[in-house]
Motif scaffolding. Structure first.
Motif, PDB file in Angstrom:
ATOM      1  N   LEU A 239     -33.903 -28.120 -34.260  1.00  0.00           N
ATOM      2  CA  LEU A 239     -33.066 -27.254 -35.014  1.00  0.00           C
ATOM      3  C   LEU A 239     -32.132 -26.752 -34.167  1.00  0.00           C
ATOM      4  N   ARG A 240     -32.039 -26.417 -32.895  1.00  0.00           N
ATOM      5  CA  ARG A 240     -31.280 -25.895 -31.962  1.00  0.00           C
ATOM      6  C   ARG A 240     -29.913 -26.648 -31.982  1.00  0.00           C
TER       7      ARG A 240
ATOM      8  N   HIS B 292     -27.332 -41.594 -33.542  1.00  0.00           N
ATOM      9  CA  HIS B 292     -26.642 -42.933 -33.287  1.00  0.00           C
ATOM     10  C   HIS B 292     -25.539 -43.329 -33.892  1.00  0.00           C
ATOM     11  N   VAL B 293     -24.624 -43.767 -33.361  1.00  0.00           N
ATOM     12  CA  VAL B 293     -23.074 -43.942 -33.770  1.00  0.00           C
ATOM     13  C   VAL B 293     -22.648 -45.177 -32.992  1.00  0.00           C
ATOM     14  N   SER B 294     -22.532 -46.182 -33.834  1.00  0.00           N
ATOM     15  CA  SER B 294     -21.816 -47.518 -33.286  1.00  0.00           C
ATOM     16  C   SER B 294     -20.679 -48.244 -34.400  1.00  0.00           C
ATOM     17  N   PRO B 295     -20.102 -48.927 -33.990  1.00  0.00           N
ATOM     18  CA  PRO B 295     -18.987 -49.689 -35.103  1.00  0.00           C
ATOM     19  C   PRO B 295     -19.736 -50.186 -36.204  1.00  0.00           C
ATOM     20  N   THR B 296     -21.126 -50.572 -36.154  1.00  0.00           N
ATOM     21  CA  THR B 296     -21.707 -51.257 -37.410  1.00  0.00           C
ATOM     22  C   THR B 296     -23.024 -50.585 -37.713  1.00  0.00           C
ATOM     23  N   ARG B 297     -23.294 -49.212 -37.120  1.00  0.00           N
ATOM     24  CA  ARG B 297     -24.447 -48.552 -37.585  1.00  0.00           C
ATOM     25  C   ARG B 297     -24.576 -47.101 -37.142  1.00  0.00           C
ATOM     26  N   TRP B 298     -24.863 -46.422 -38.209  1.00  0.00           N
ATOM     27  CA  TRP B 298     -24.993 -45.031 -37.977  1.00  0.00           C
ATOM     28  C   TRP B 298     -26.211 -44.384 -38.542  1.00  0.00           C
ATOM     29  N   ALA B 299     -26.843 -43.473 -37.604  1.00  0.00           N
ATOM     30  CA  ALA B 299     -27.998 -42.742 -37.847  1.00  0.00           C
ATOM     31  C   ALA B 299     -27.964 -41.368 -37.818  1.00  0.00           C
ATOM     32  N   PHE B 300     -28.752 -40.625 -38.816  1.00  0.00           N
ATOM     33  CA  PHE B 300     -28.682 -39.324 -38.548  1.00  0.00           C
ATOM     34  C   PHE B 300     -30.013 -38.562 -39.247  1.00  0.00           C
ATOM     35  N   ASP B 301     -30.369 -37.564 -38.601  1.00  0.00           N
ATOM     36  CA  ASP B 301     -31.633 -36.699 -39.364  1.00  0.00           C
ATOM     37  C   ASP B 301     -30.682 -35.617 -40.140  1.00  0.00           C
ATOM     38  N   LYS B 302     -31.652 -35.407 -41.322  1.00  0.00           N
ATOM     39  CA  LYS B 302     -31.132 -34.336 -42.331  1.00  0.00           C
ATOM     40  C   LYS B 302     -32.391 -33.264 -42.402  1.00  0.00           C
ATOM     41  N   TYR B 303     -32.186 -32.031 -42.309  1.00  0.00           N
ATOM     42  CA  TYR B 303     -33.185 -31.177 -42.096  1.00  0.00           C
ATOM     43  C   TYR B 303     -32.978 -29.864 -43.382  1.00  0.00           C
ATOM     44  N   ASP B 304     -34.122 -29.804 -43.699  1.00  0.00           N
ATOM     45  CA  ASP B 304     -34.356 -28.725 -44.678  1.00  0.00           C
ATOM     46  C   ASP B 304     -35.195 -27.705 -44.140  1.00  0.00           C
ATOM     47  N   VAL B 305     -34.509 -26.434 -43.546  1.00  0.00           N
ATOM     48  CA  VAL B 305     -35.522 -25.596 -42.853  1.00  0.00           C
ATOM     49  C   VAL B 305     -36.290 -24.534 -43.676  1.00  0.00           C
ATOM     50  N   ALA B 306     -36.072 -24.692 -45.016  1.00  0.00           N
ATOM     51  CA  ALA B 306     -36.744 -23.666 -45.872  1.00  0.00           C
ATOM     52  C   ALA B 306     -37.977 -24.533 -46.410  1.00  0.00           C
ATOM     53  N   THR B 307     -38.264 -25.861 -46.076  1.00  0.00           N
ATOM     54  CA  THR B 307     -39.531 -26.429 -46.620  1.00  0.00           C
ATOM     55  C   THR B 307     -40.255 -27.320 -45.467  1.00  0.00           C
ATOM     56  N   GLN B 308     -39.208 -27.303 -44.032  1.00  0.00           N
ATOM     57  CA  GLN B 308     -39.645 -28.429 -42.932  1.00  0.00           C
ATOM     58  C   GLN B 308     -39.682 -29.866 -43.381  1.00  0.00           C
ATOM     59  N   LYS B 309     -39.050 -30.073 -44.548  1.00  0.00           N
ATOM     60  CA  LYS B 309     -38.784 -31.309 -44.687  1.00  0.00           C
ATOM     61  C   LYS B 309     -37.376 -31.987 -43.984  1.00  0.00           C
ATOM     62  N   MET B 310     -37.740 -33.301 -43.510  1.00  0.00           N
ATOM     63  CA  MET B 310     -36.500 -33.943 -43.075  1.00  0.00           C
ATOM     64  C   MET B 310     -36.546 -35.375 -43.525  1.00  0.00           C
TER      65      MET B 310
END
Length: 249
Positions: free
Chosen positions: A152-153, A165-183
């Protein structure tokens, strides 16, 4: 998505086929060796139970050390990949939800690695997992969890996404919901000129919360390290390896 992937949740054949390659850094001999060293020592000549045994990244080398290993996993596709490897038939496997599935006998060490505790997407399921692990342990046995510290920091002010992760053919990211601790971990990939998208849900969990889950299961914290080399866990640690012990008396 075919029936095998439905049956196997988020780890069907499409994921299993690429899992080892996409997790290659985790299969490096130094990483595997350090992990197996700790688990072999904790097993102390007894049996080991791997929750989420997957393709056998740790179970197989641990078994080659002479430790009797049994695994629990929901994904038949992942387990089939392990079975196809040398020694794969030597690790017993029970297909099922590792939060609730029971197997016969007791174990000196149970372990849950590589953030897999977060695949249980509710607090209740995570609590059940600790209780299940504790129920499998002999007195004096240990439950080991390897998991990241929530990032979270790293969240920019007012945003809820952390790219990893970022590359010409692949992107990856985490998405957080701090109210529920779901990601969720989200993957966008271009294959043969076509875009593919995959999202896997998780529930992130804090070290102190895990300690409370352990306490509810009758376990007590024995060790917490920054990683498998047993460096101290500090404010700057991005992960931890925690060891909880079942009282001997």
């Amino acid at each position: 998505m075919d029936d095998v992937e439905d049956e196997d949740g988020y780890f069907g054949e499409r994921v299993a086929a690429k899992y080892d390659a996409e997790s290659a850094v985790r299969f490096e001999p130094g990483v595997v060796g350090a992990t197996v060293d700790v688990l072999e020592a904790l097993a102390g000549g007894g049996r080991a139970l791997e929750l989420g045994v997957g393709t056998g990244r740790i179970a197989l080398p641990l078994a080659r050390r002479g430790v009797a290993v049994h695994g629990i996993d929901m994904s038949r596709a992942m387990v089939a990949r392990m079975r196809a490897k040398p020694g794969g038939d030597g690790v017993g496997v029970t297909i099922g939800d590792f939060a609730t599935t029971r197997v016969d006998g007791t174990f000196s060490v149970a372990y849950l690695l590589f953030n897999t505790i977060m695949n249980l997407t509710t607090q209740a399921a995570q609590v059940a997992c600790f209780r299940n692990a504790a129920d499998h342990l002999a007195p004096g046995g240990c439950f080991v969890v390897e998991v990241g510290v929530p990032a979270l920091r790293k969240l920019p002010a007012g945003q809820d996404v952390v790219p990893f992760h970022v590359s010409p053919t692949r992107w990856a990211f985490d998405k957080y919901d701090v109210a529920t601790q779901k990601m969720s971990s989200n993957y966008v990939e271009v294959v043969d000129g076509r875009g593919q998208y995959r999202s896997i849900p998780f529930r992130y969990v804090w070290p102190s919360e895990l300690d409370l889950m352990a306490q509810l299961a009758g376990l007590r914290l024995r060790e917490r390290w920054d990683g498998w080399t047993r460096d101290p866990f500090t404010n700057d640690s991005g992960q931890h390896v925690s060891v909880w012990e079942k009282p001997a008396g």
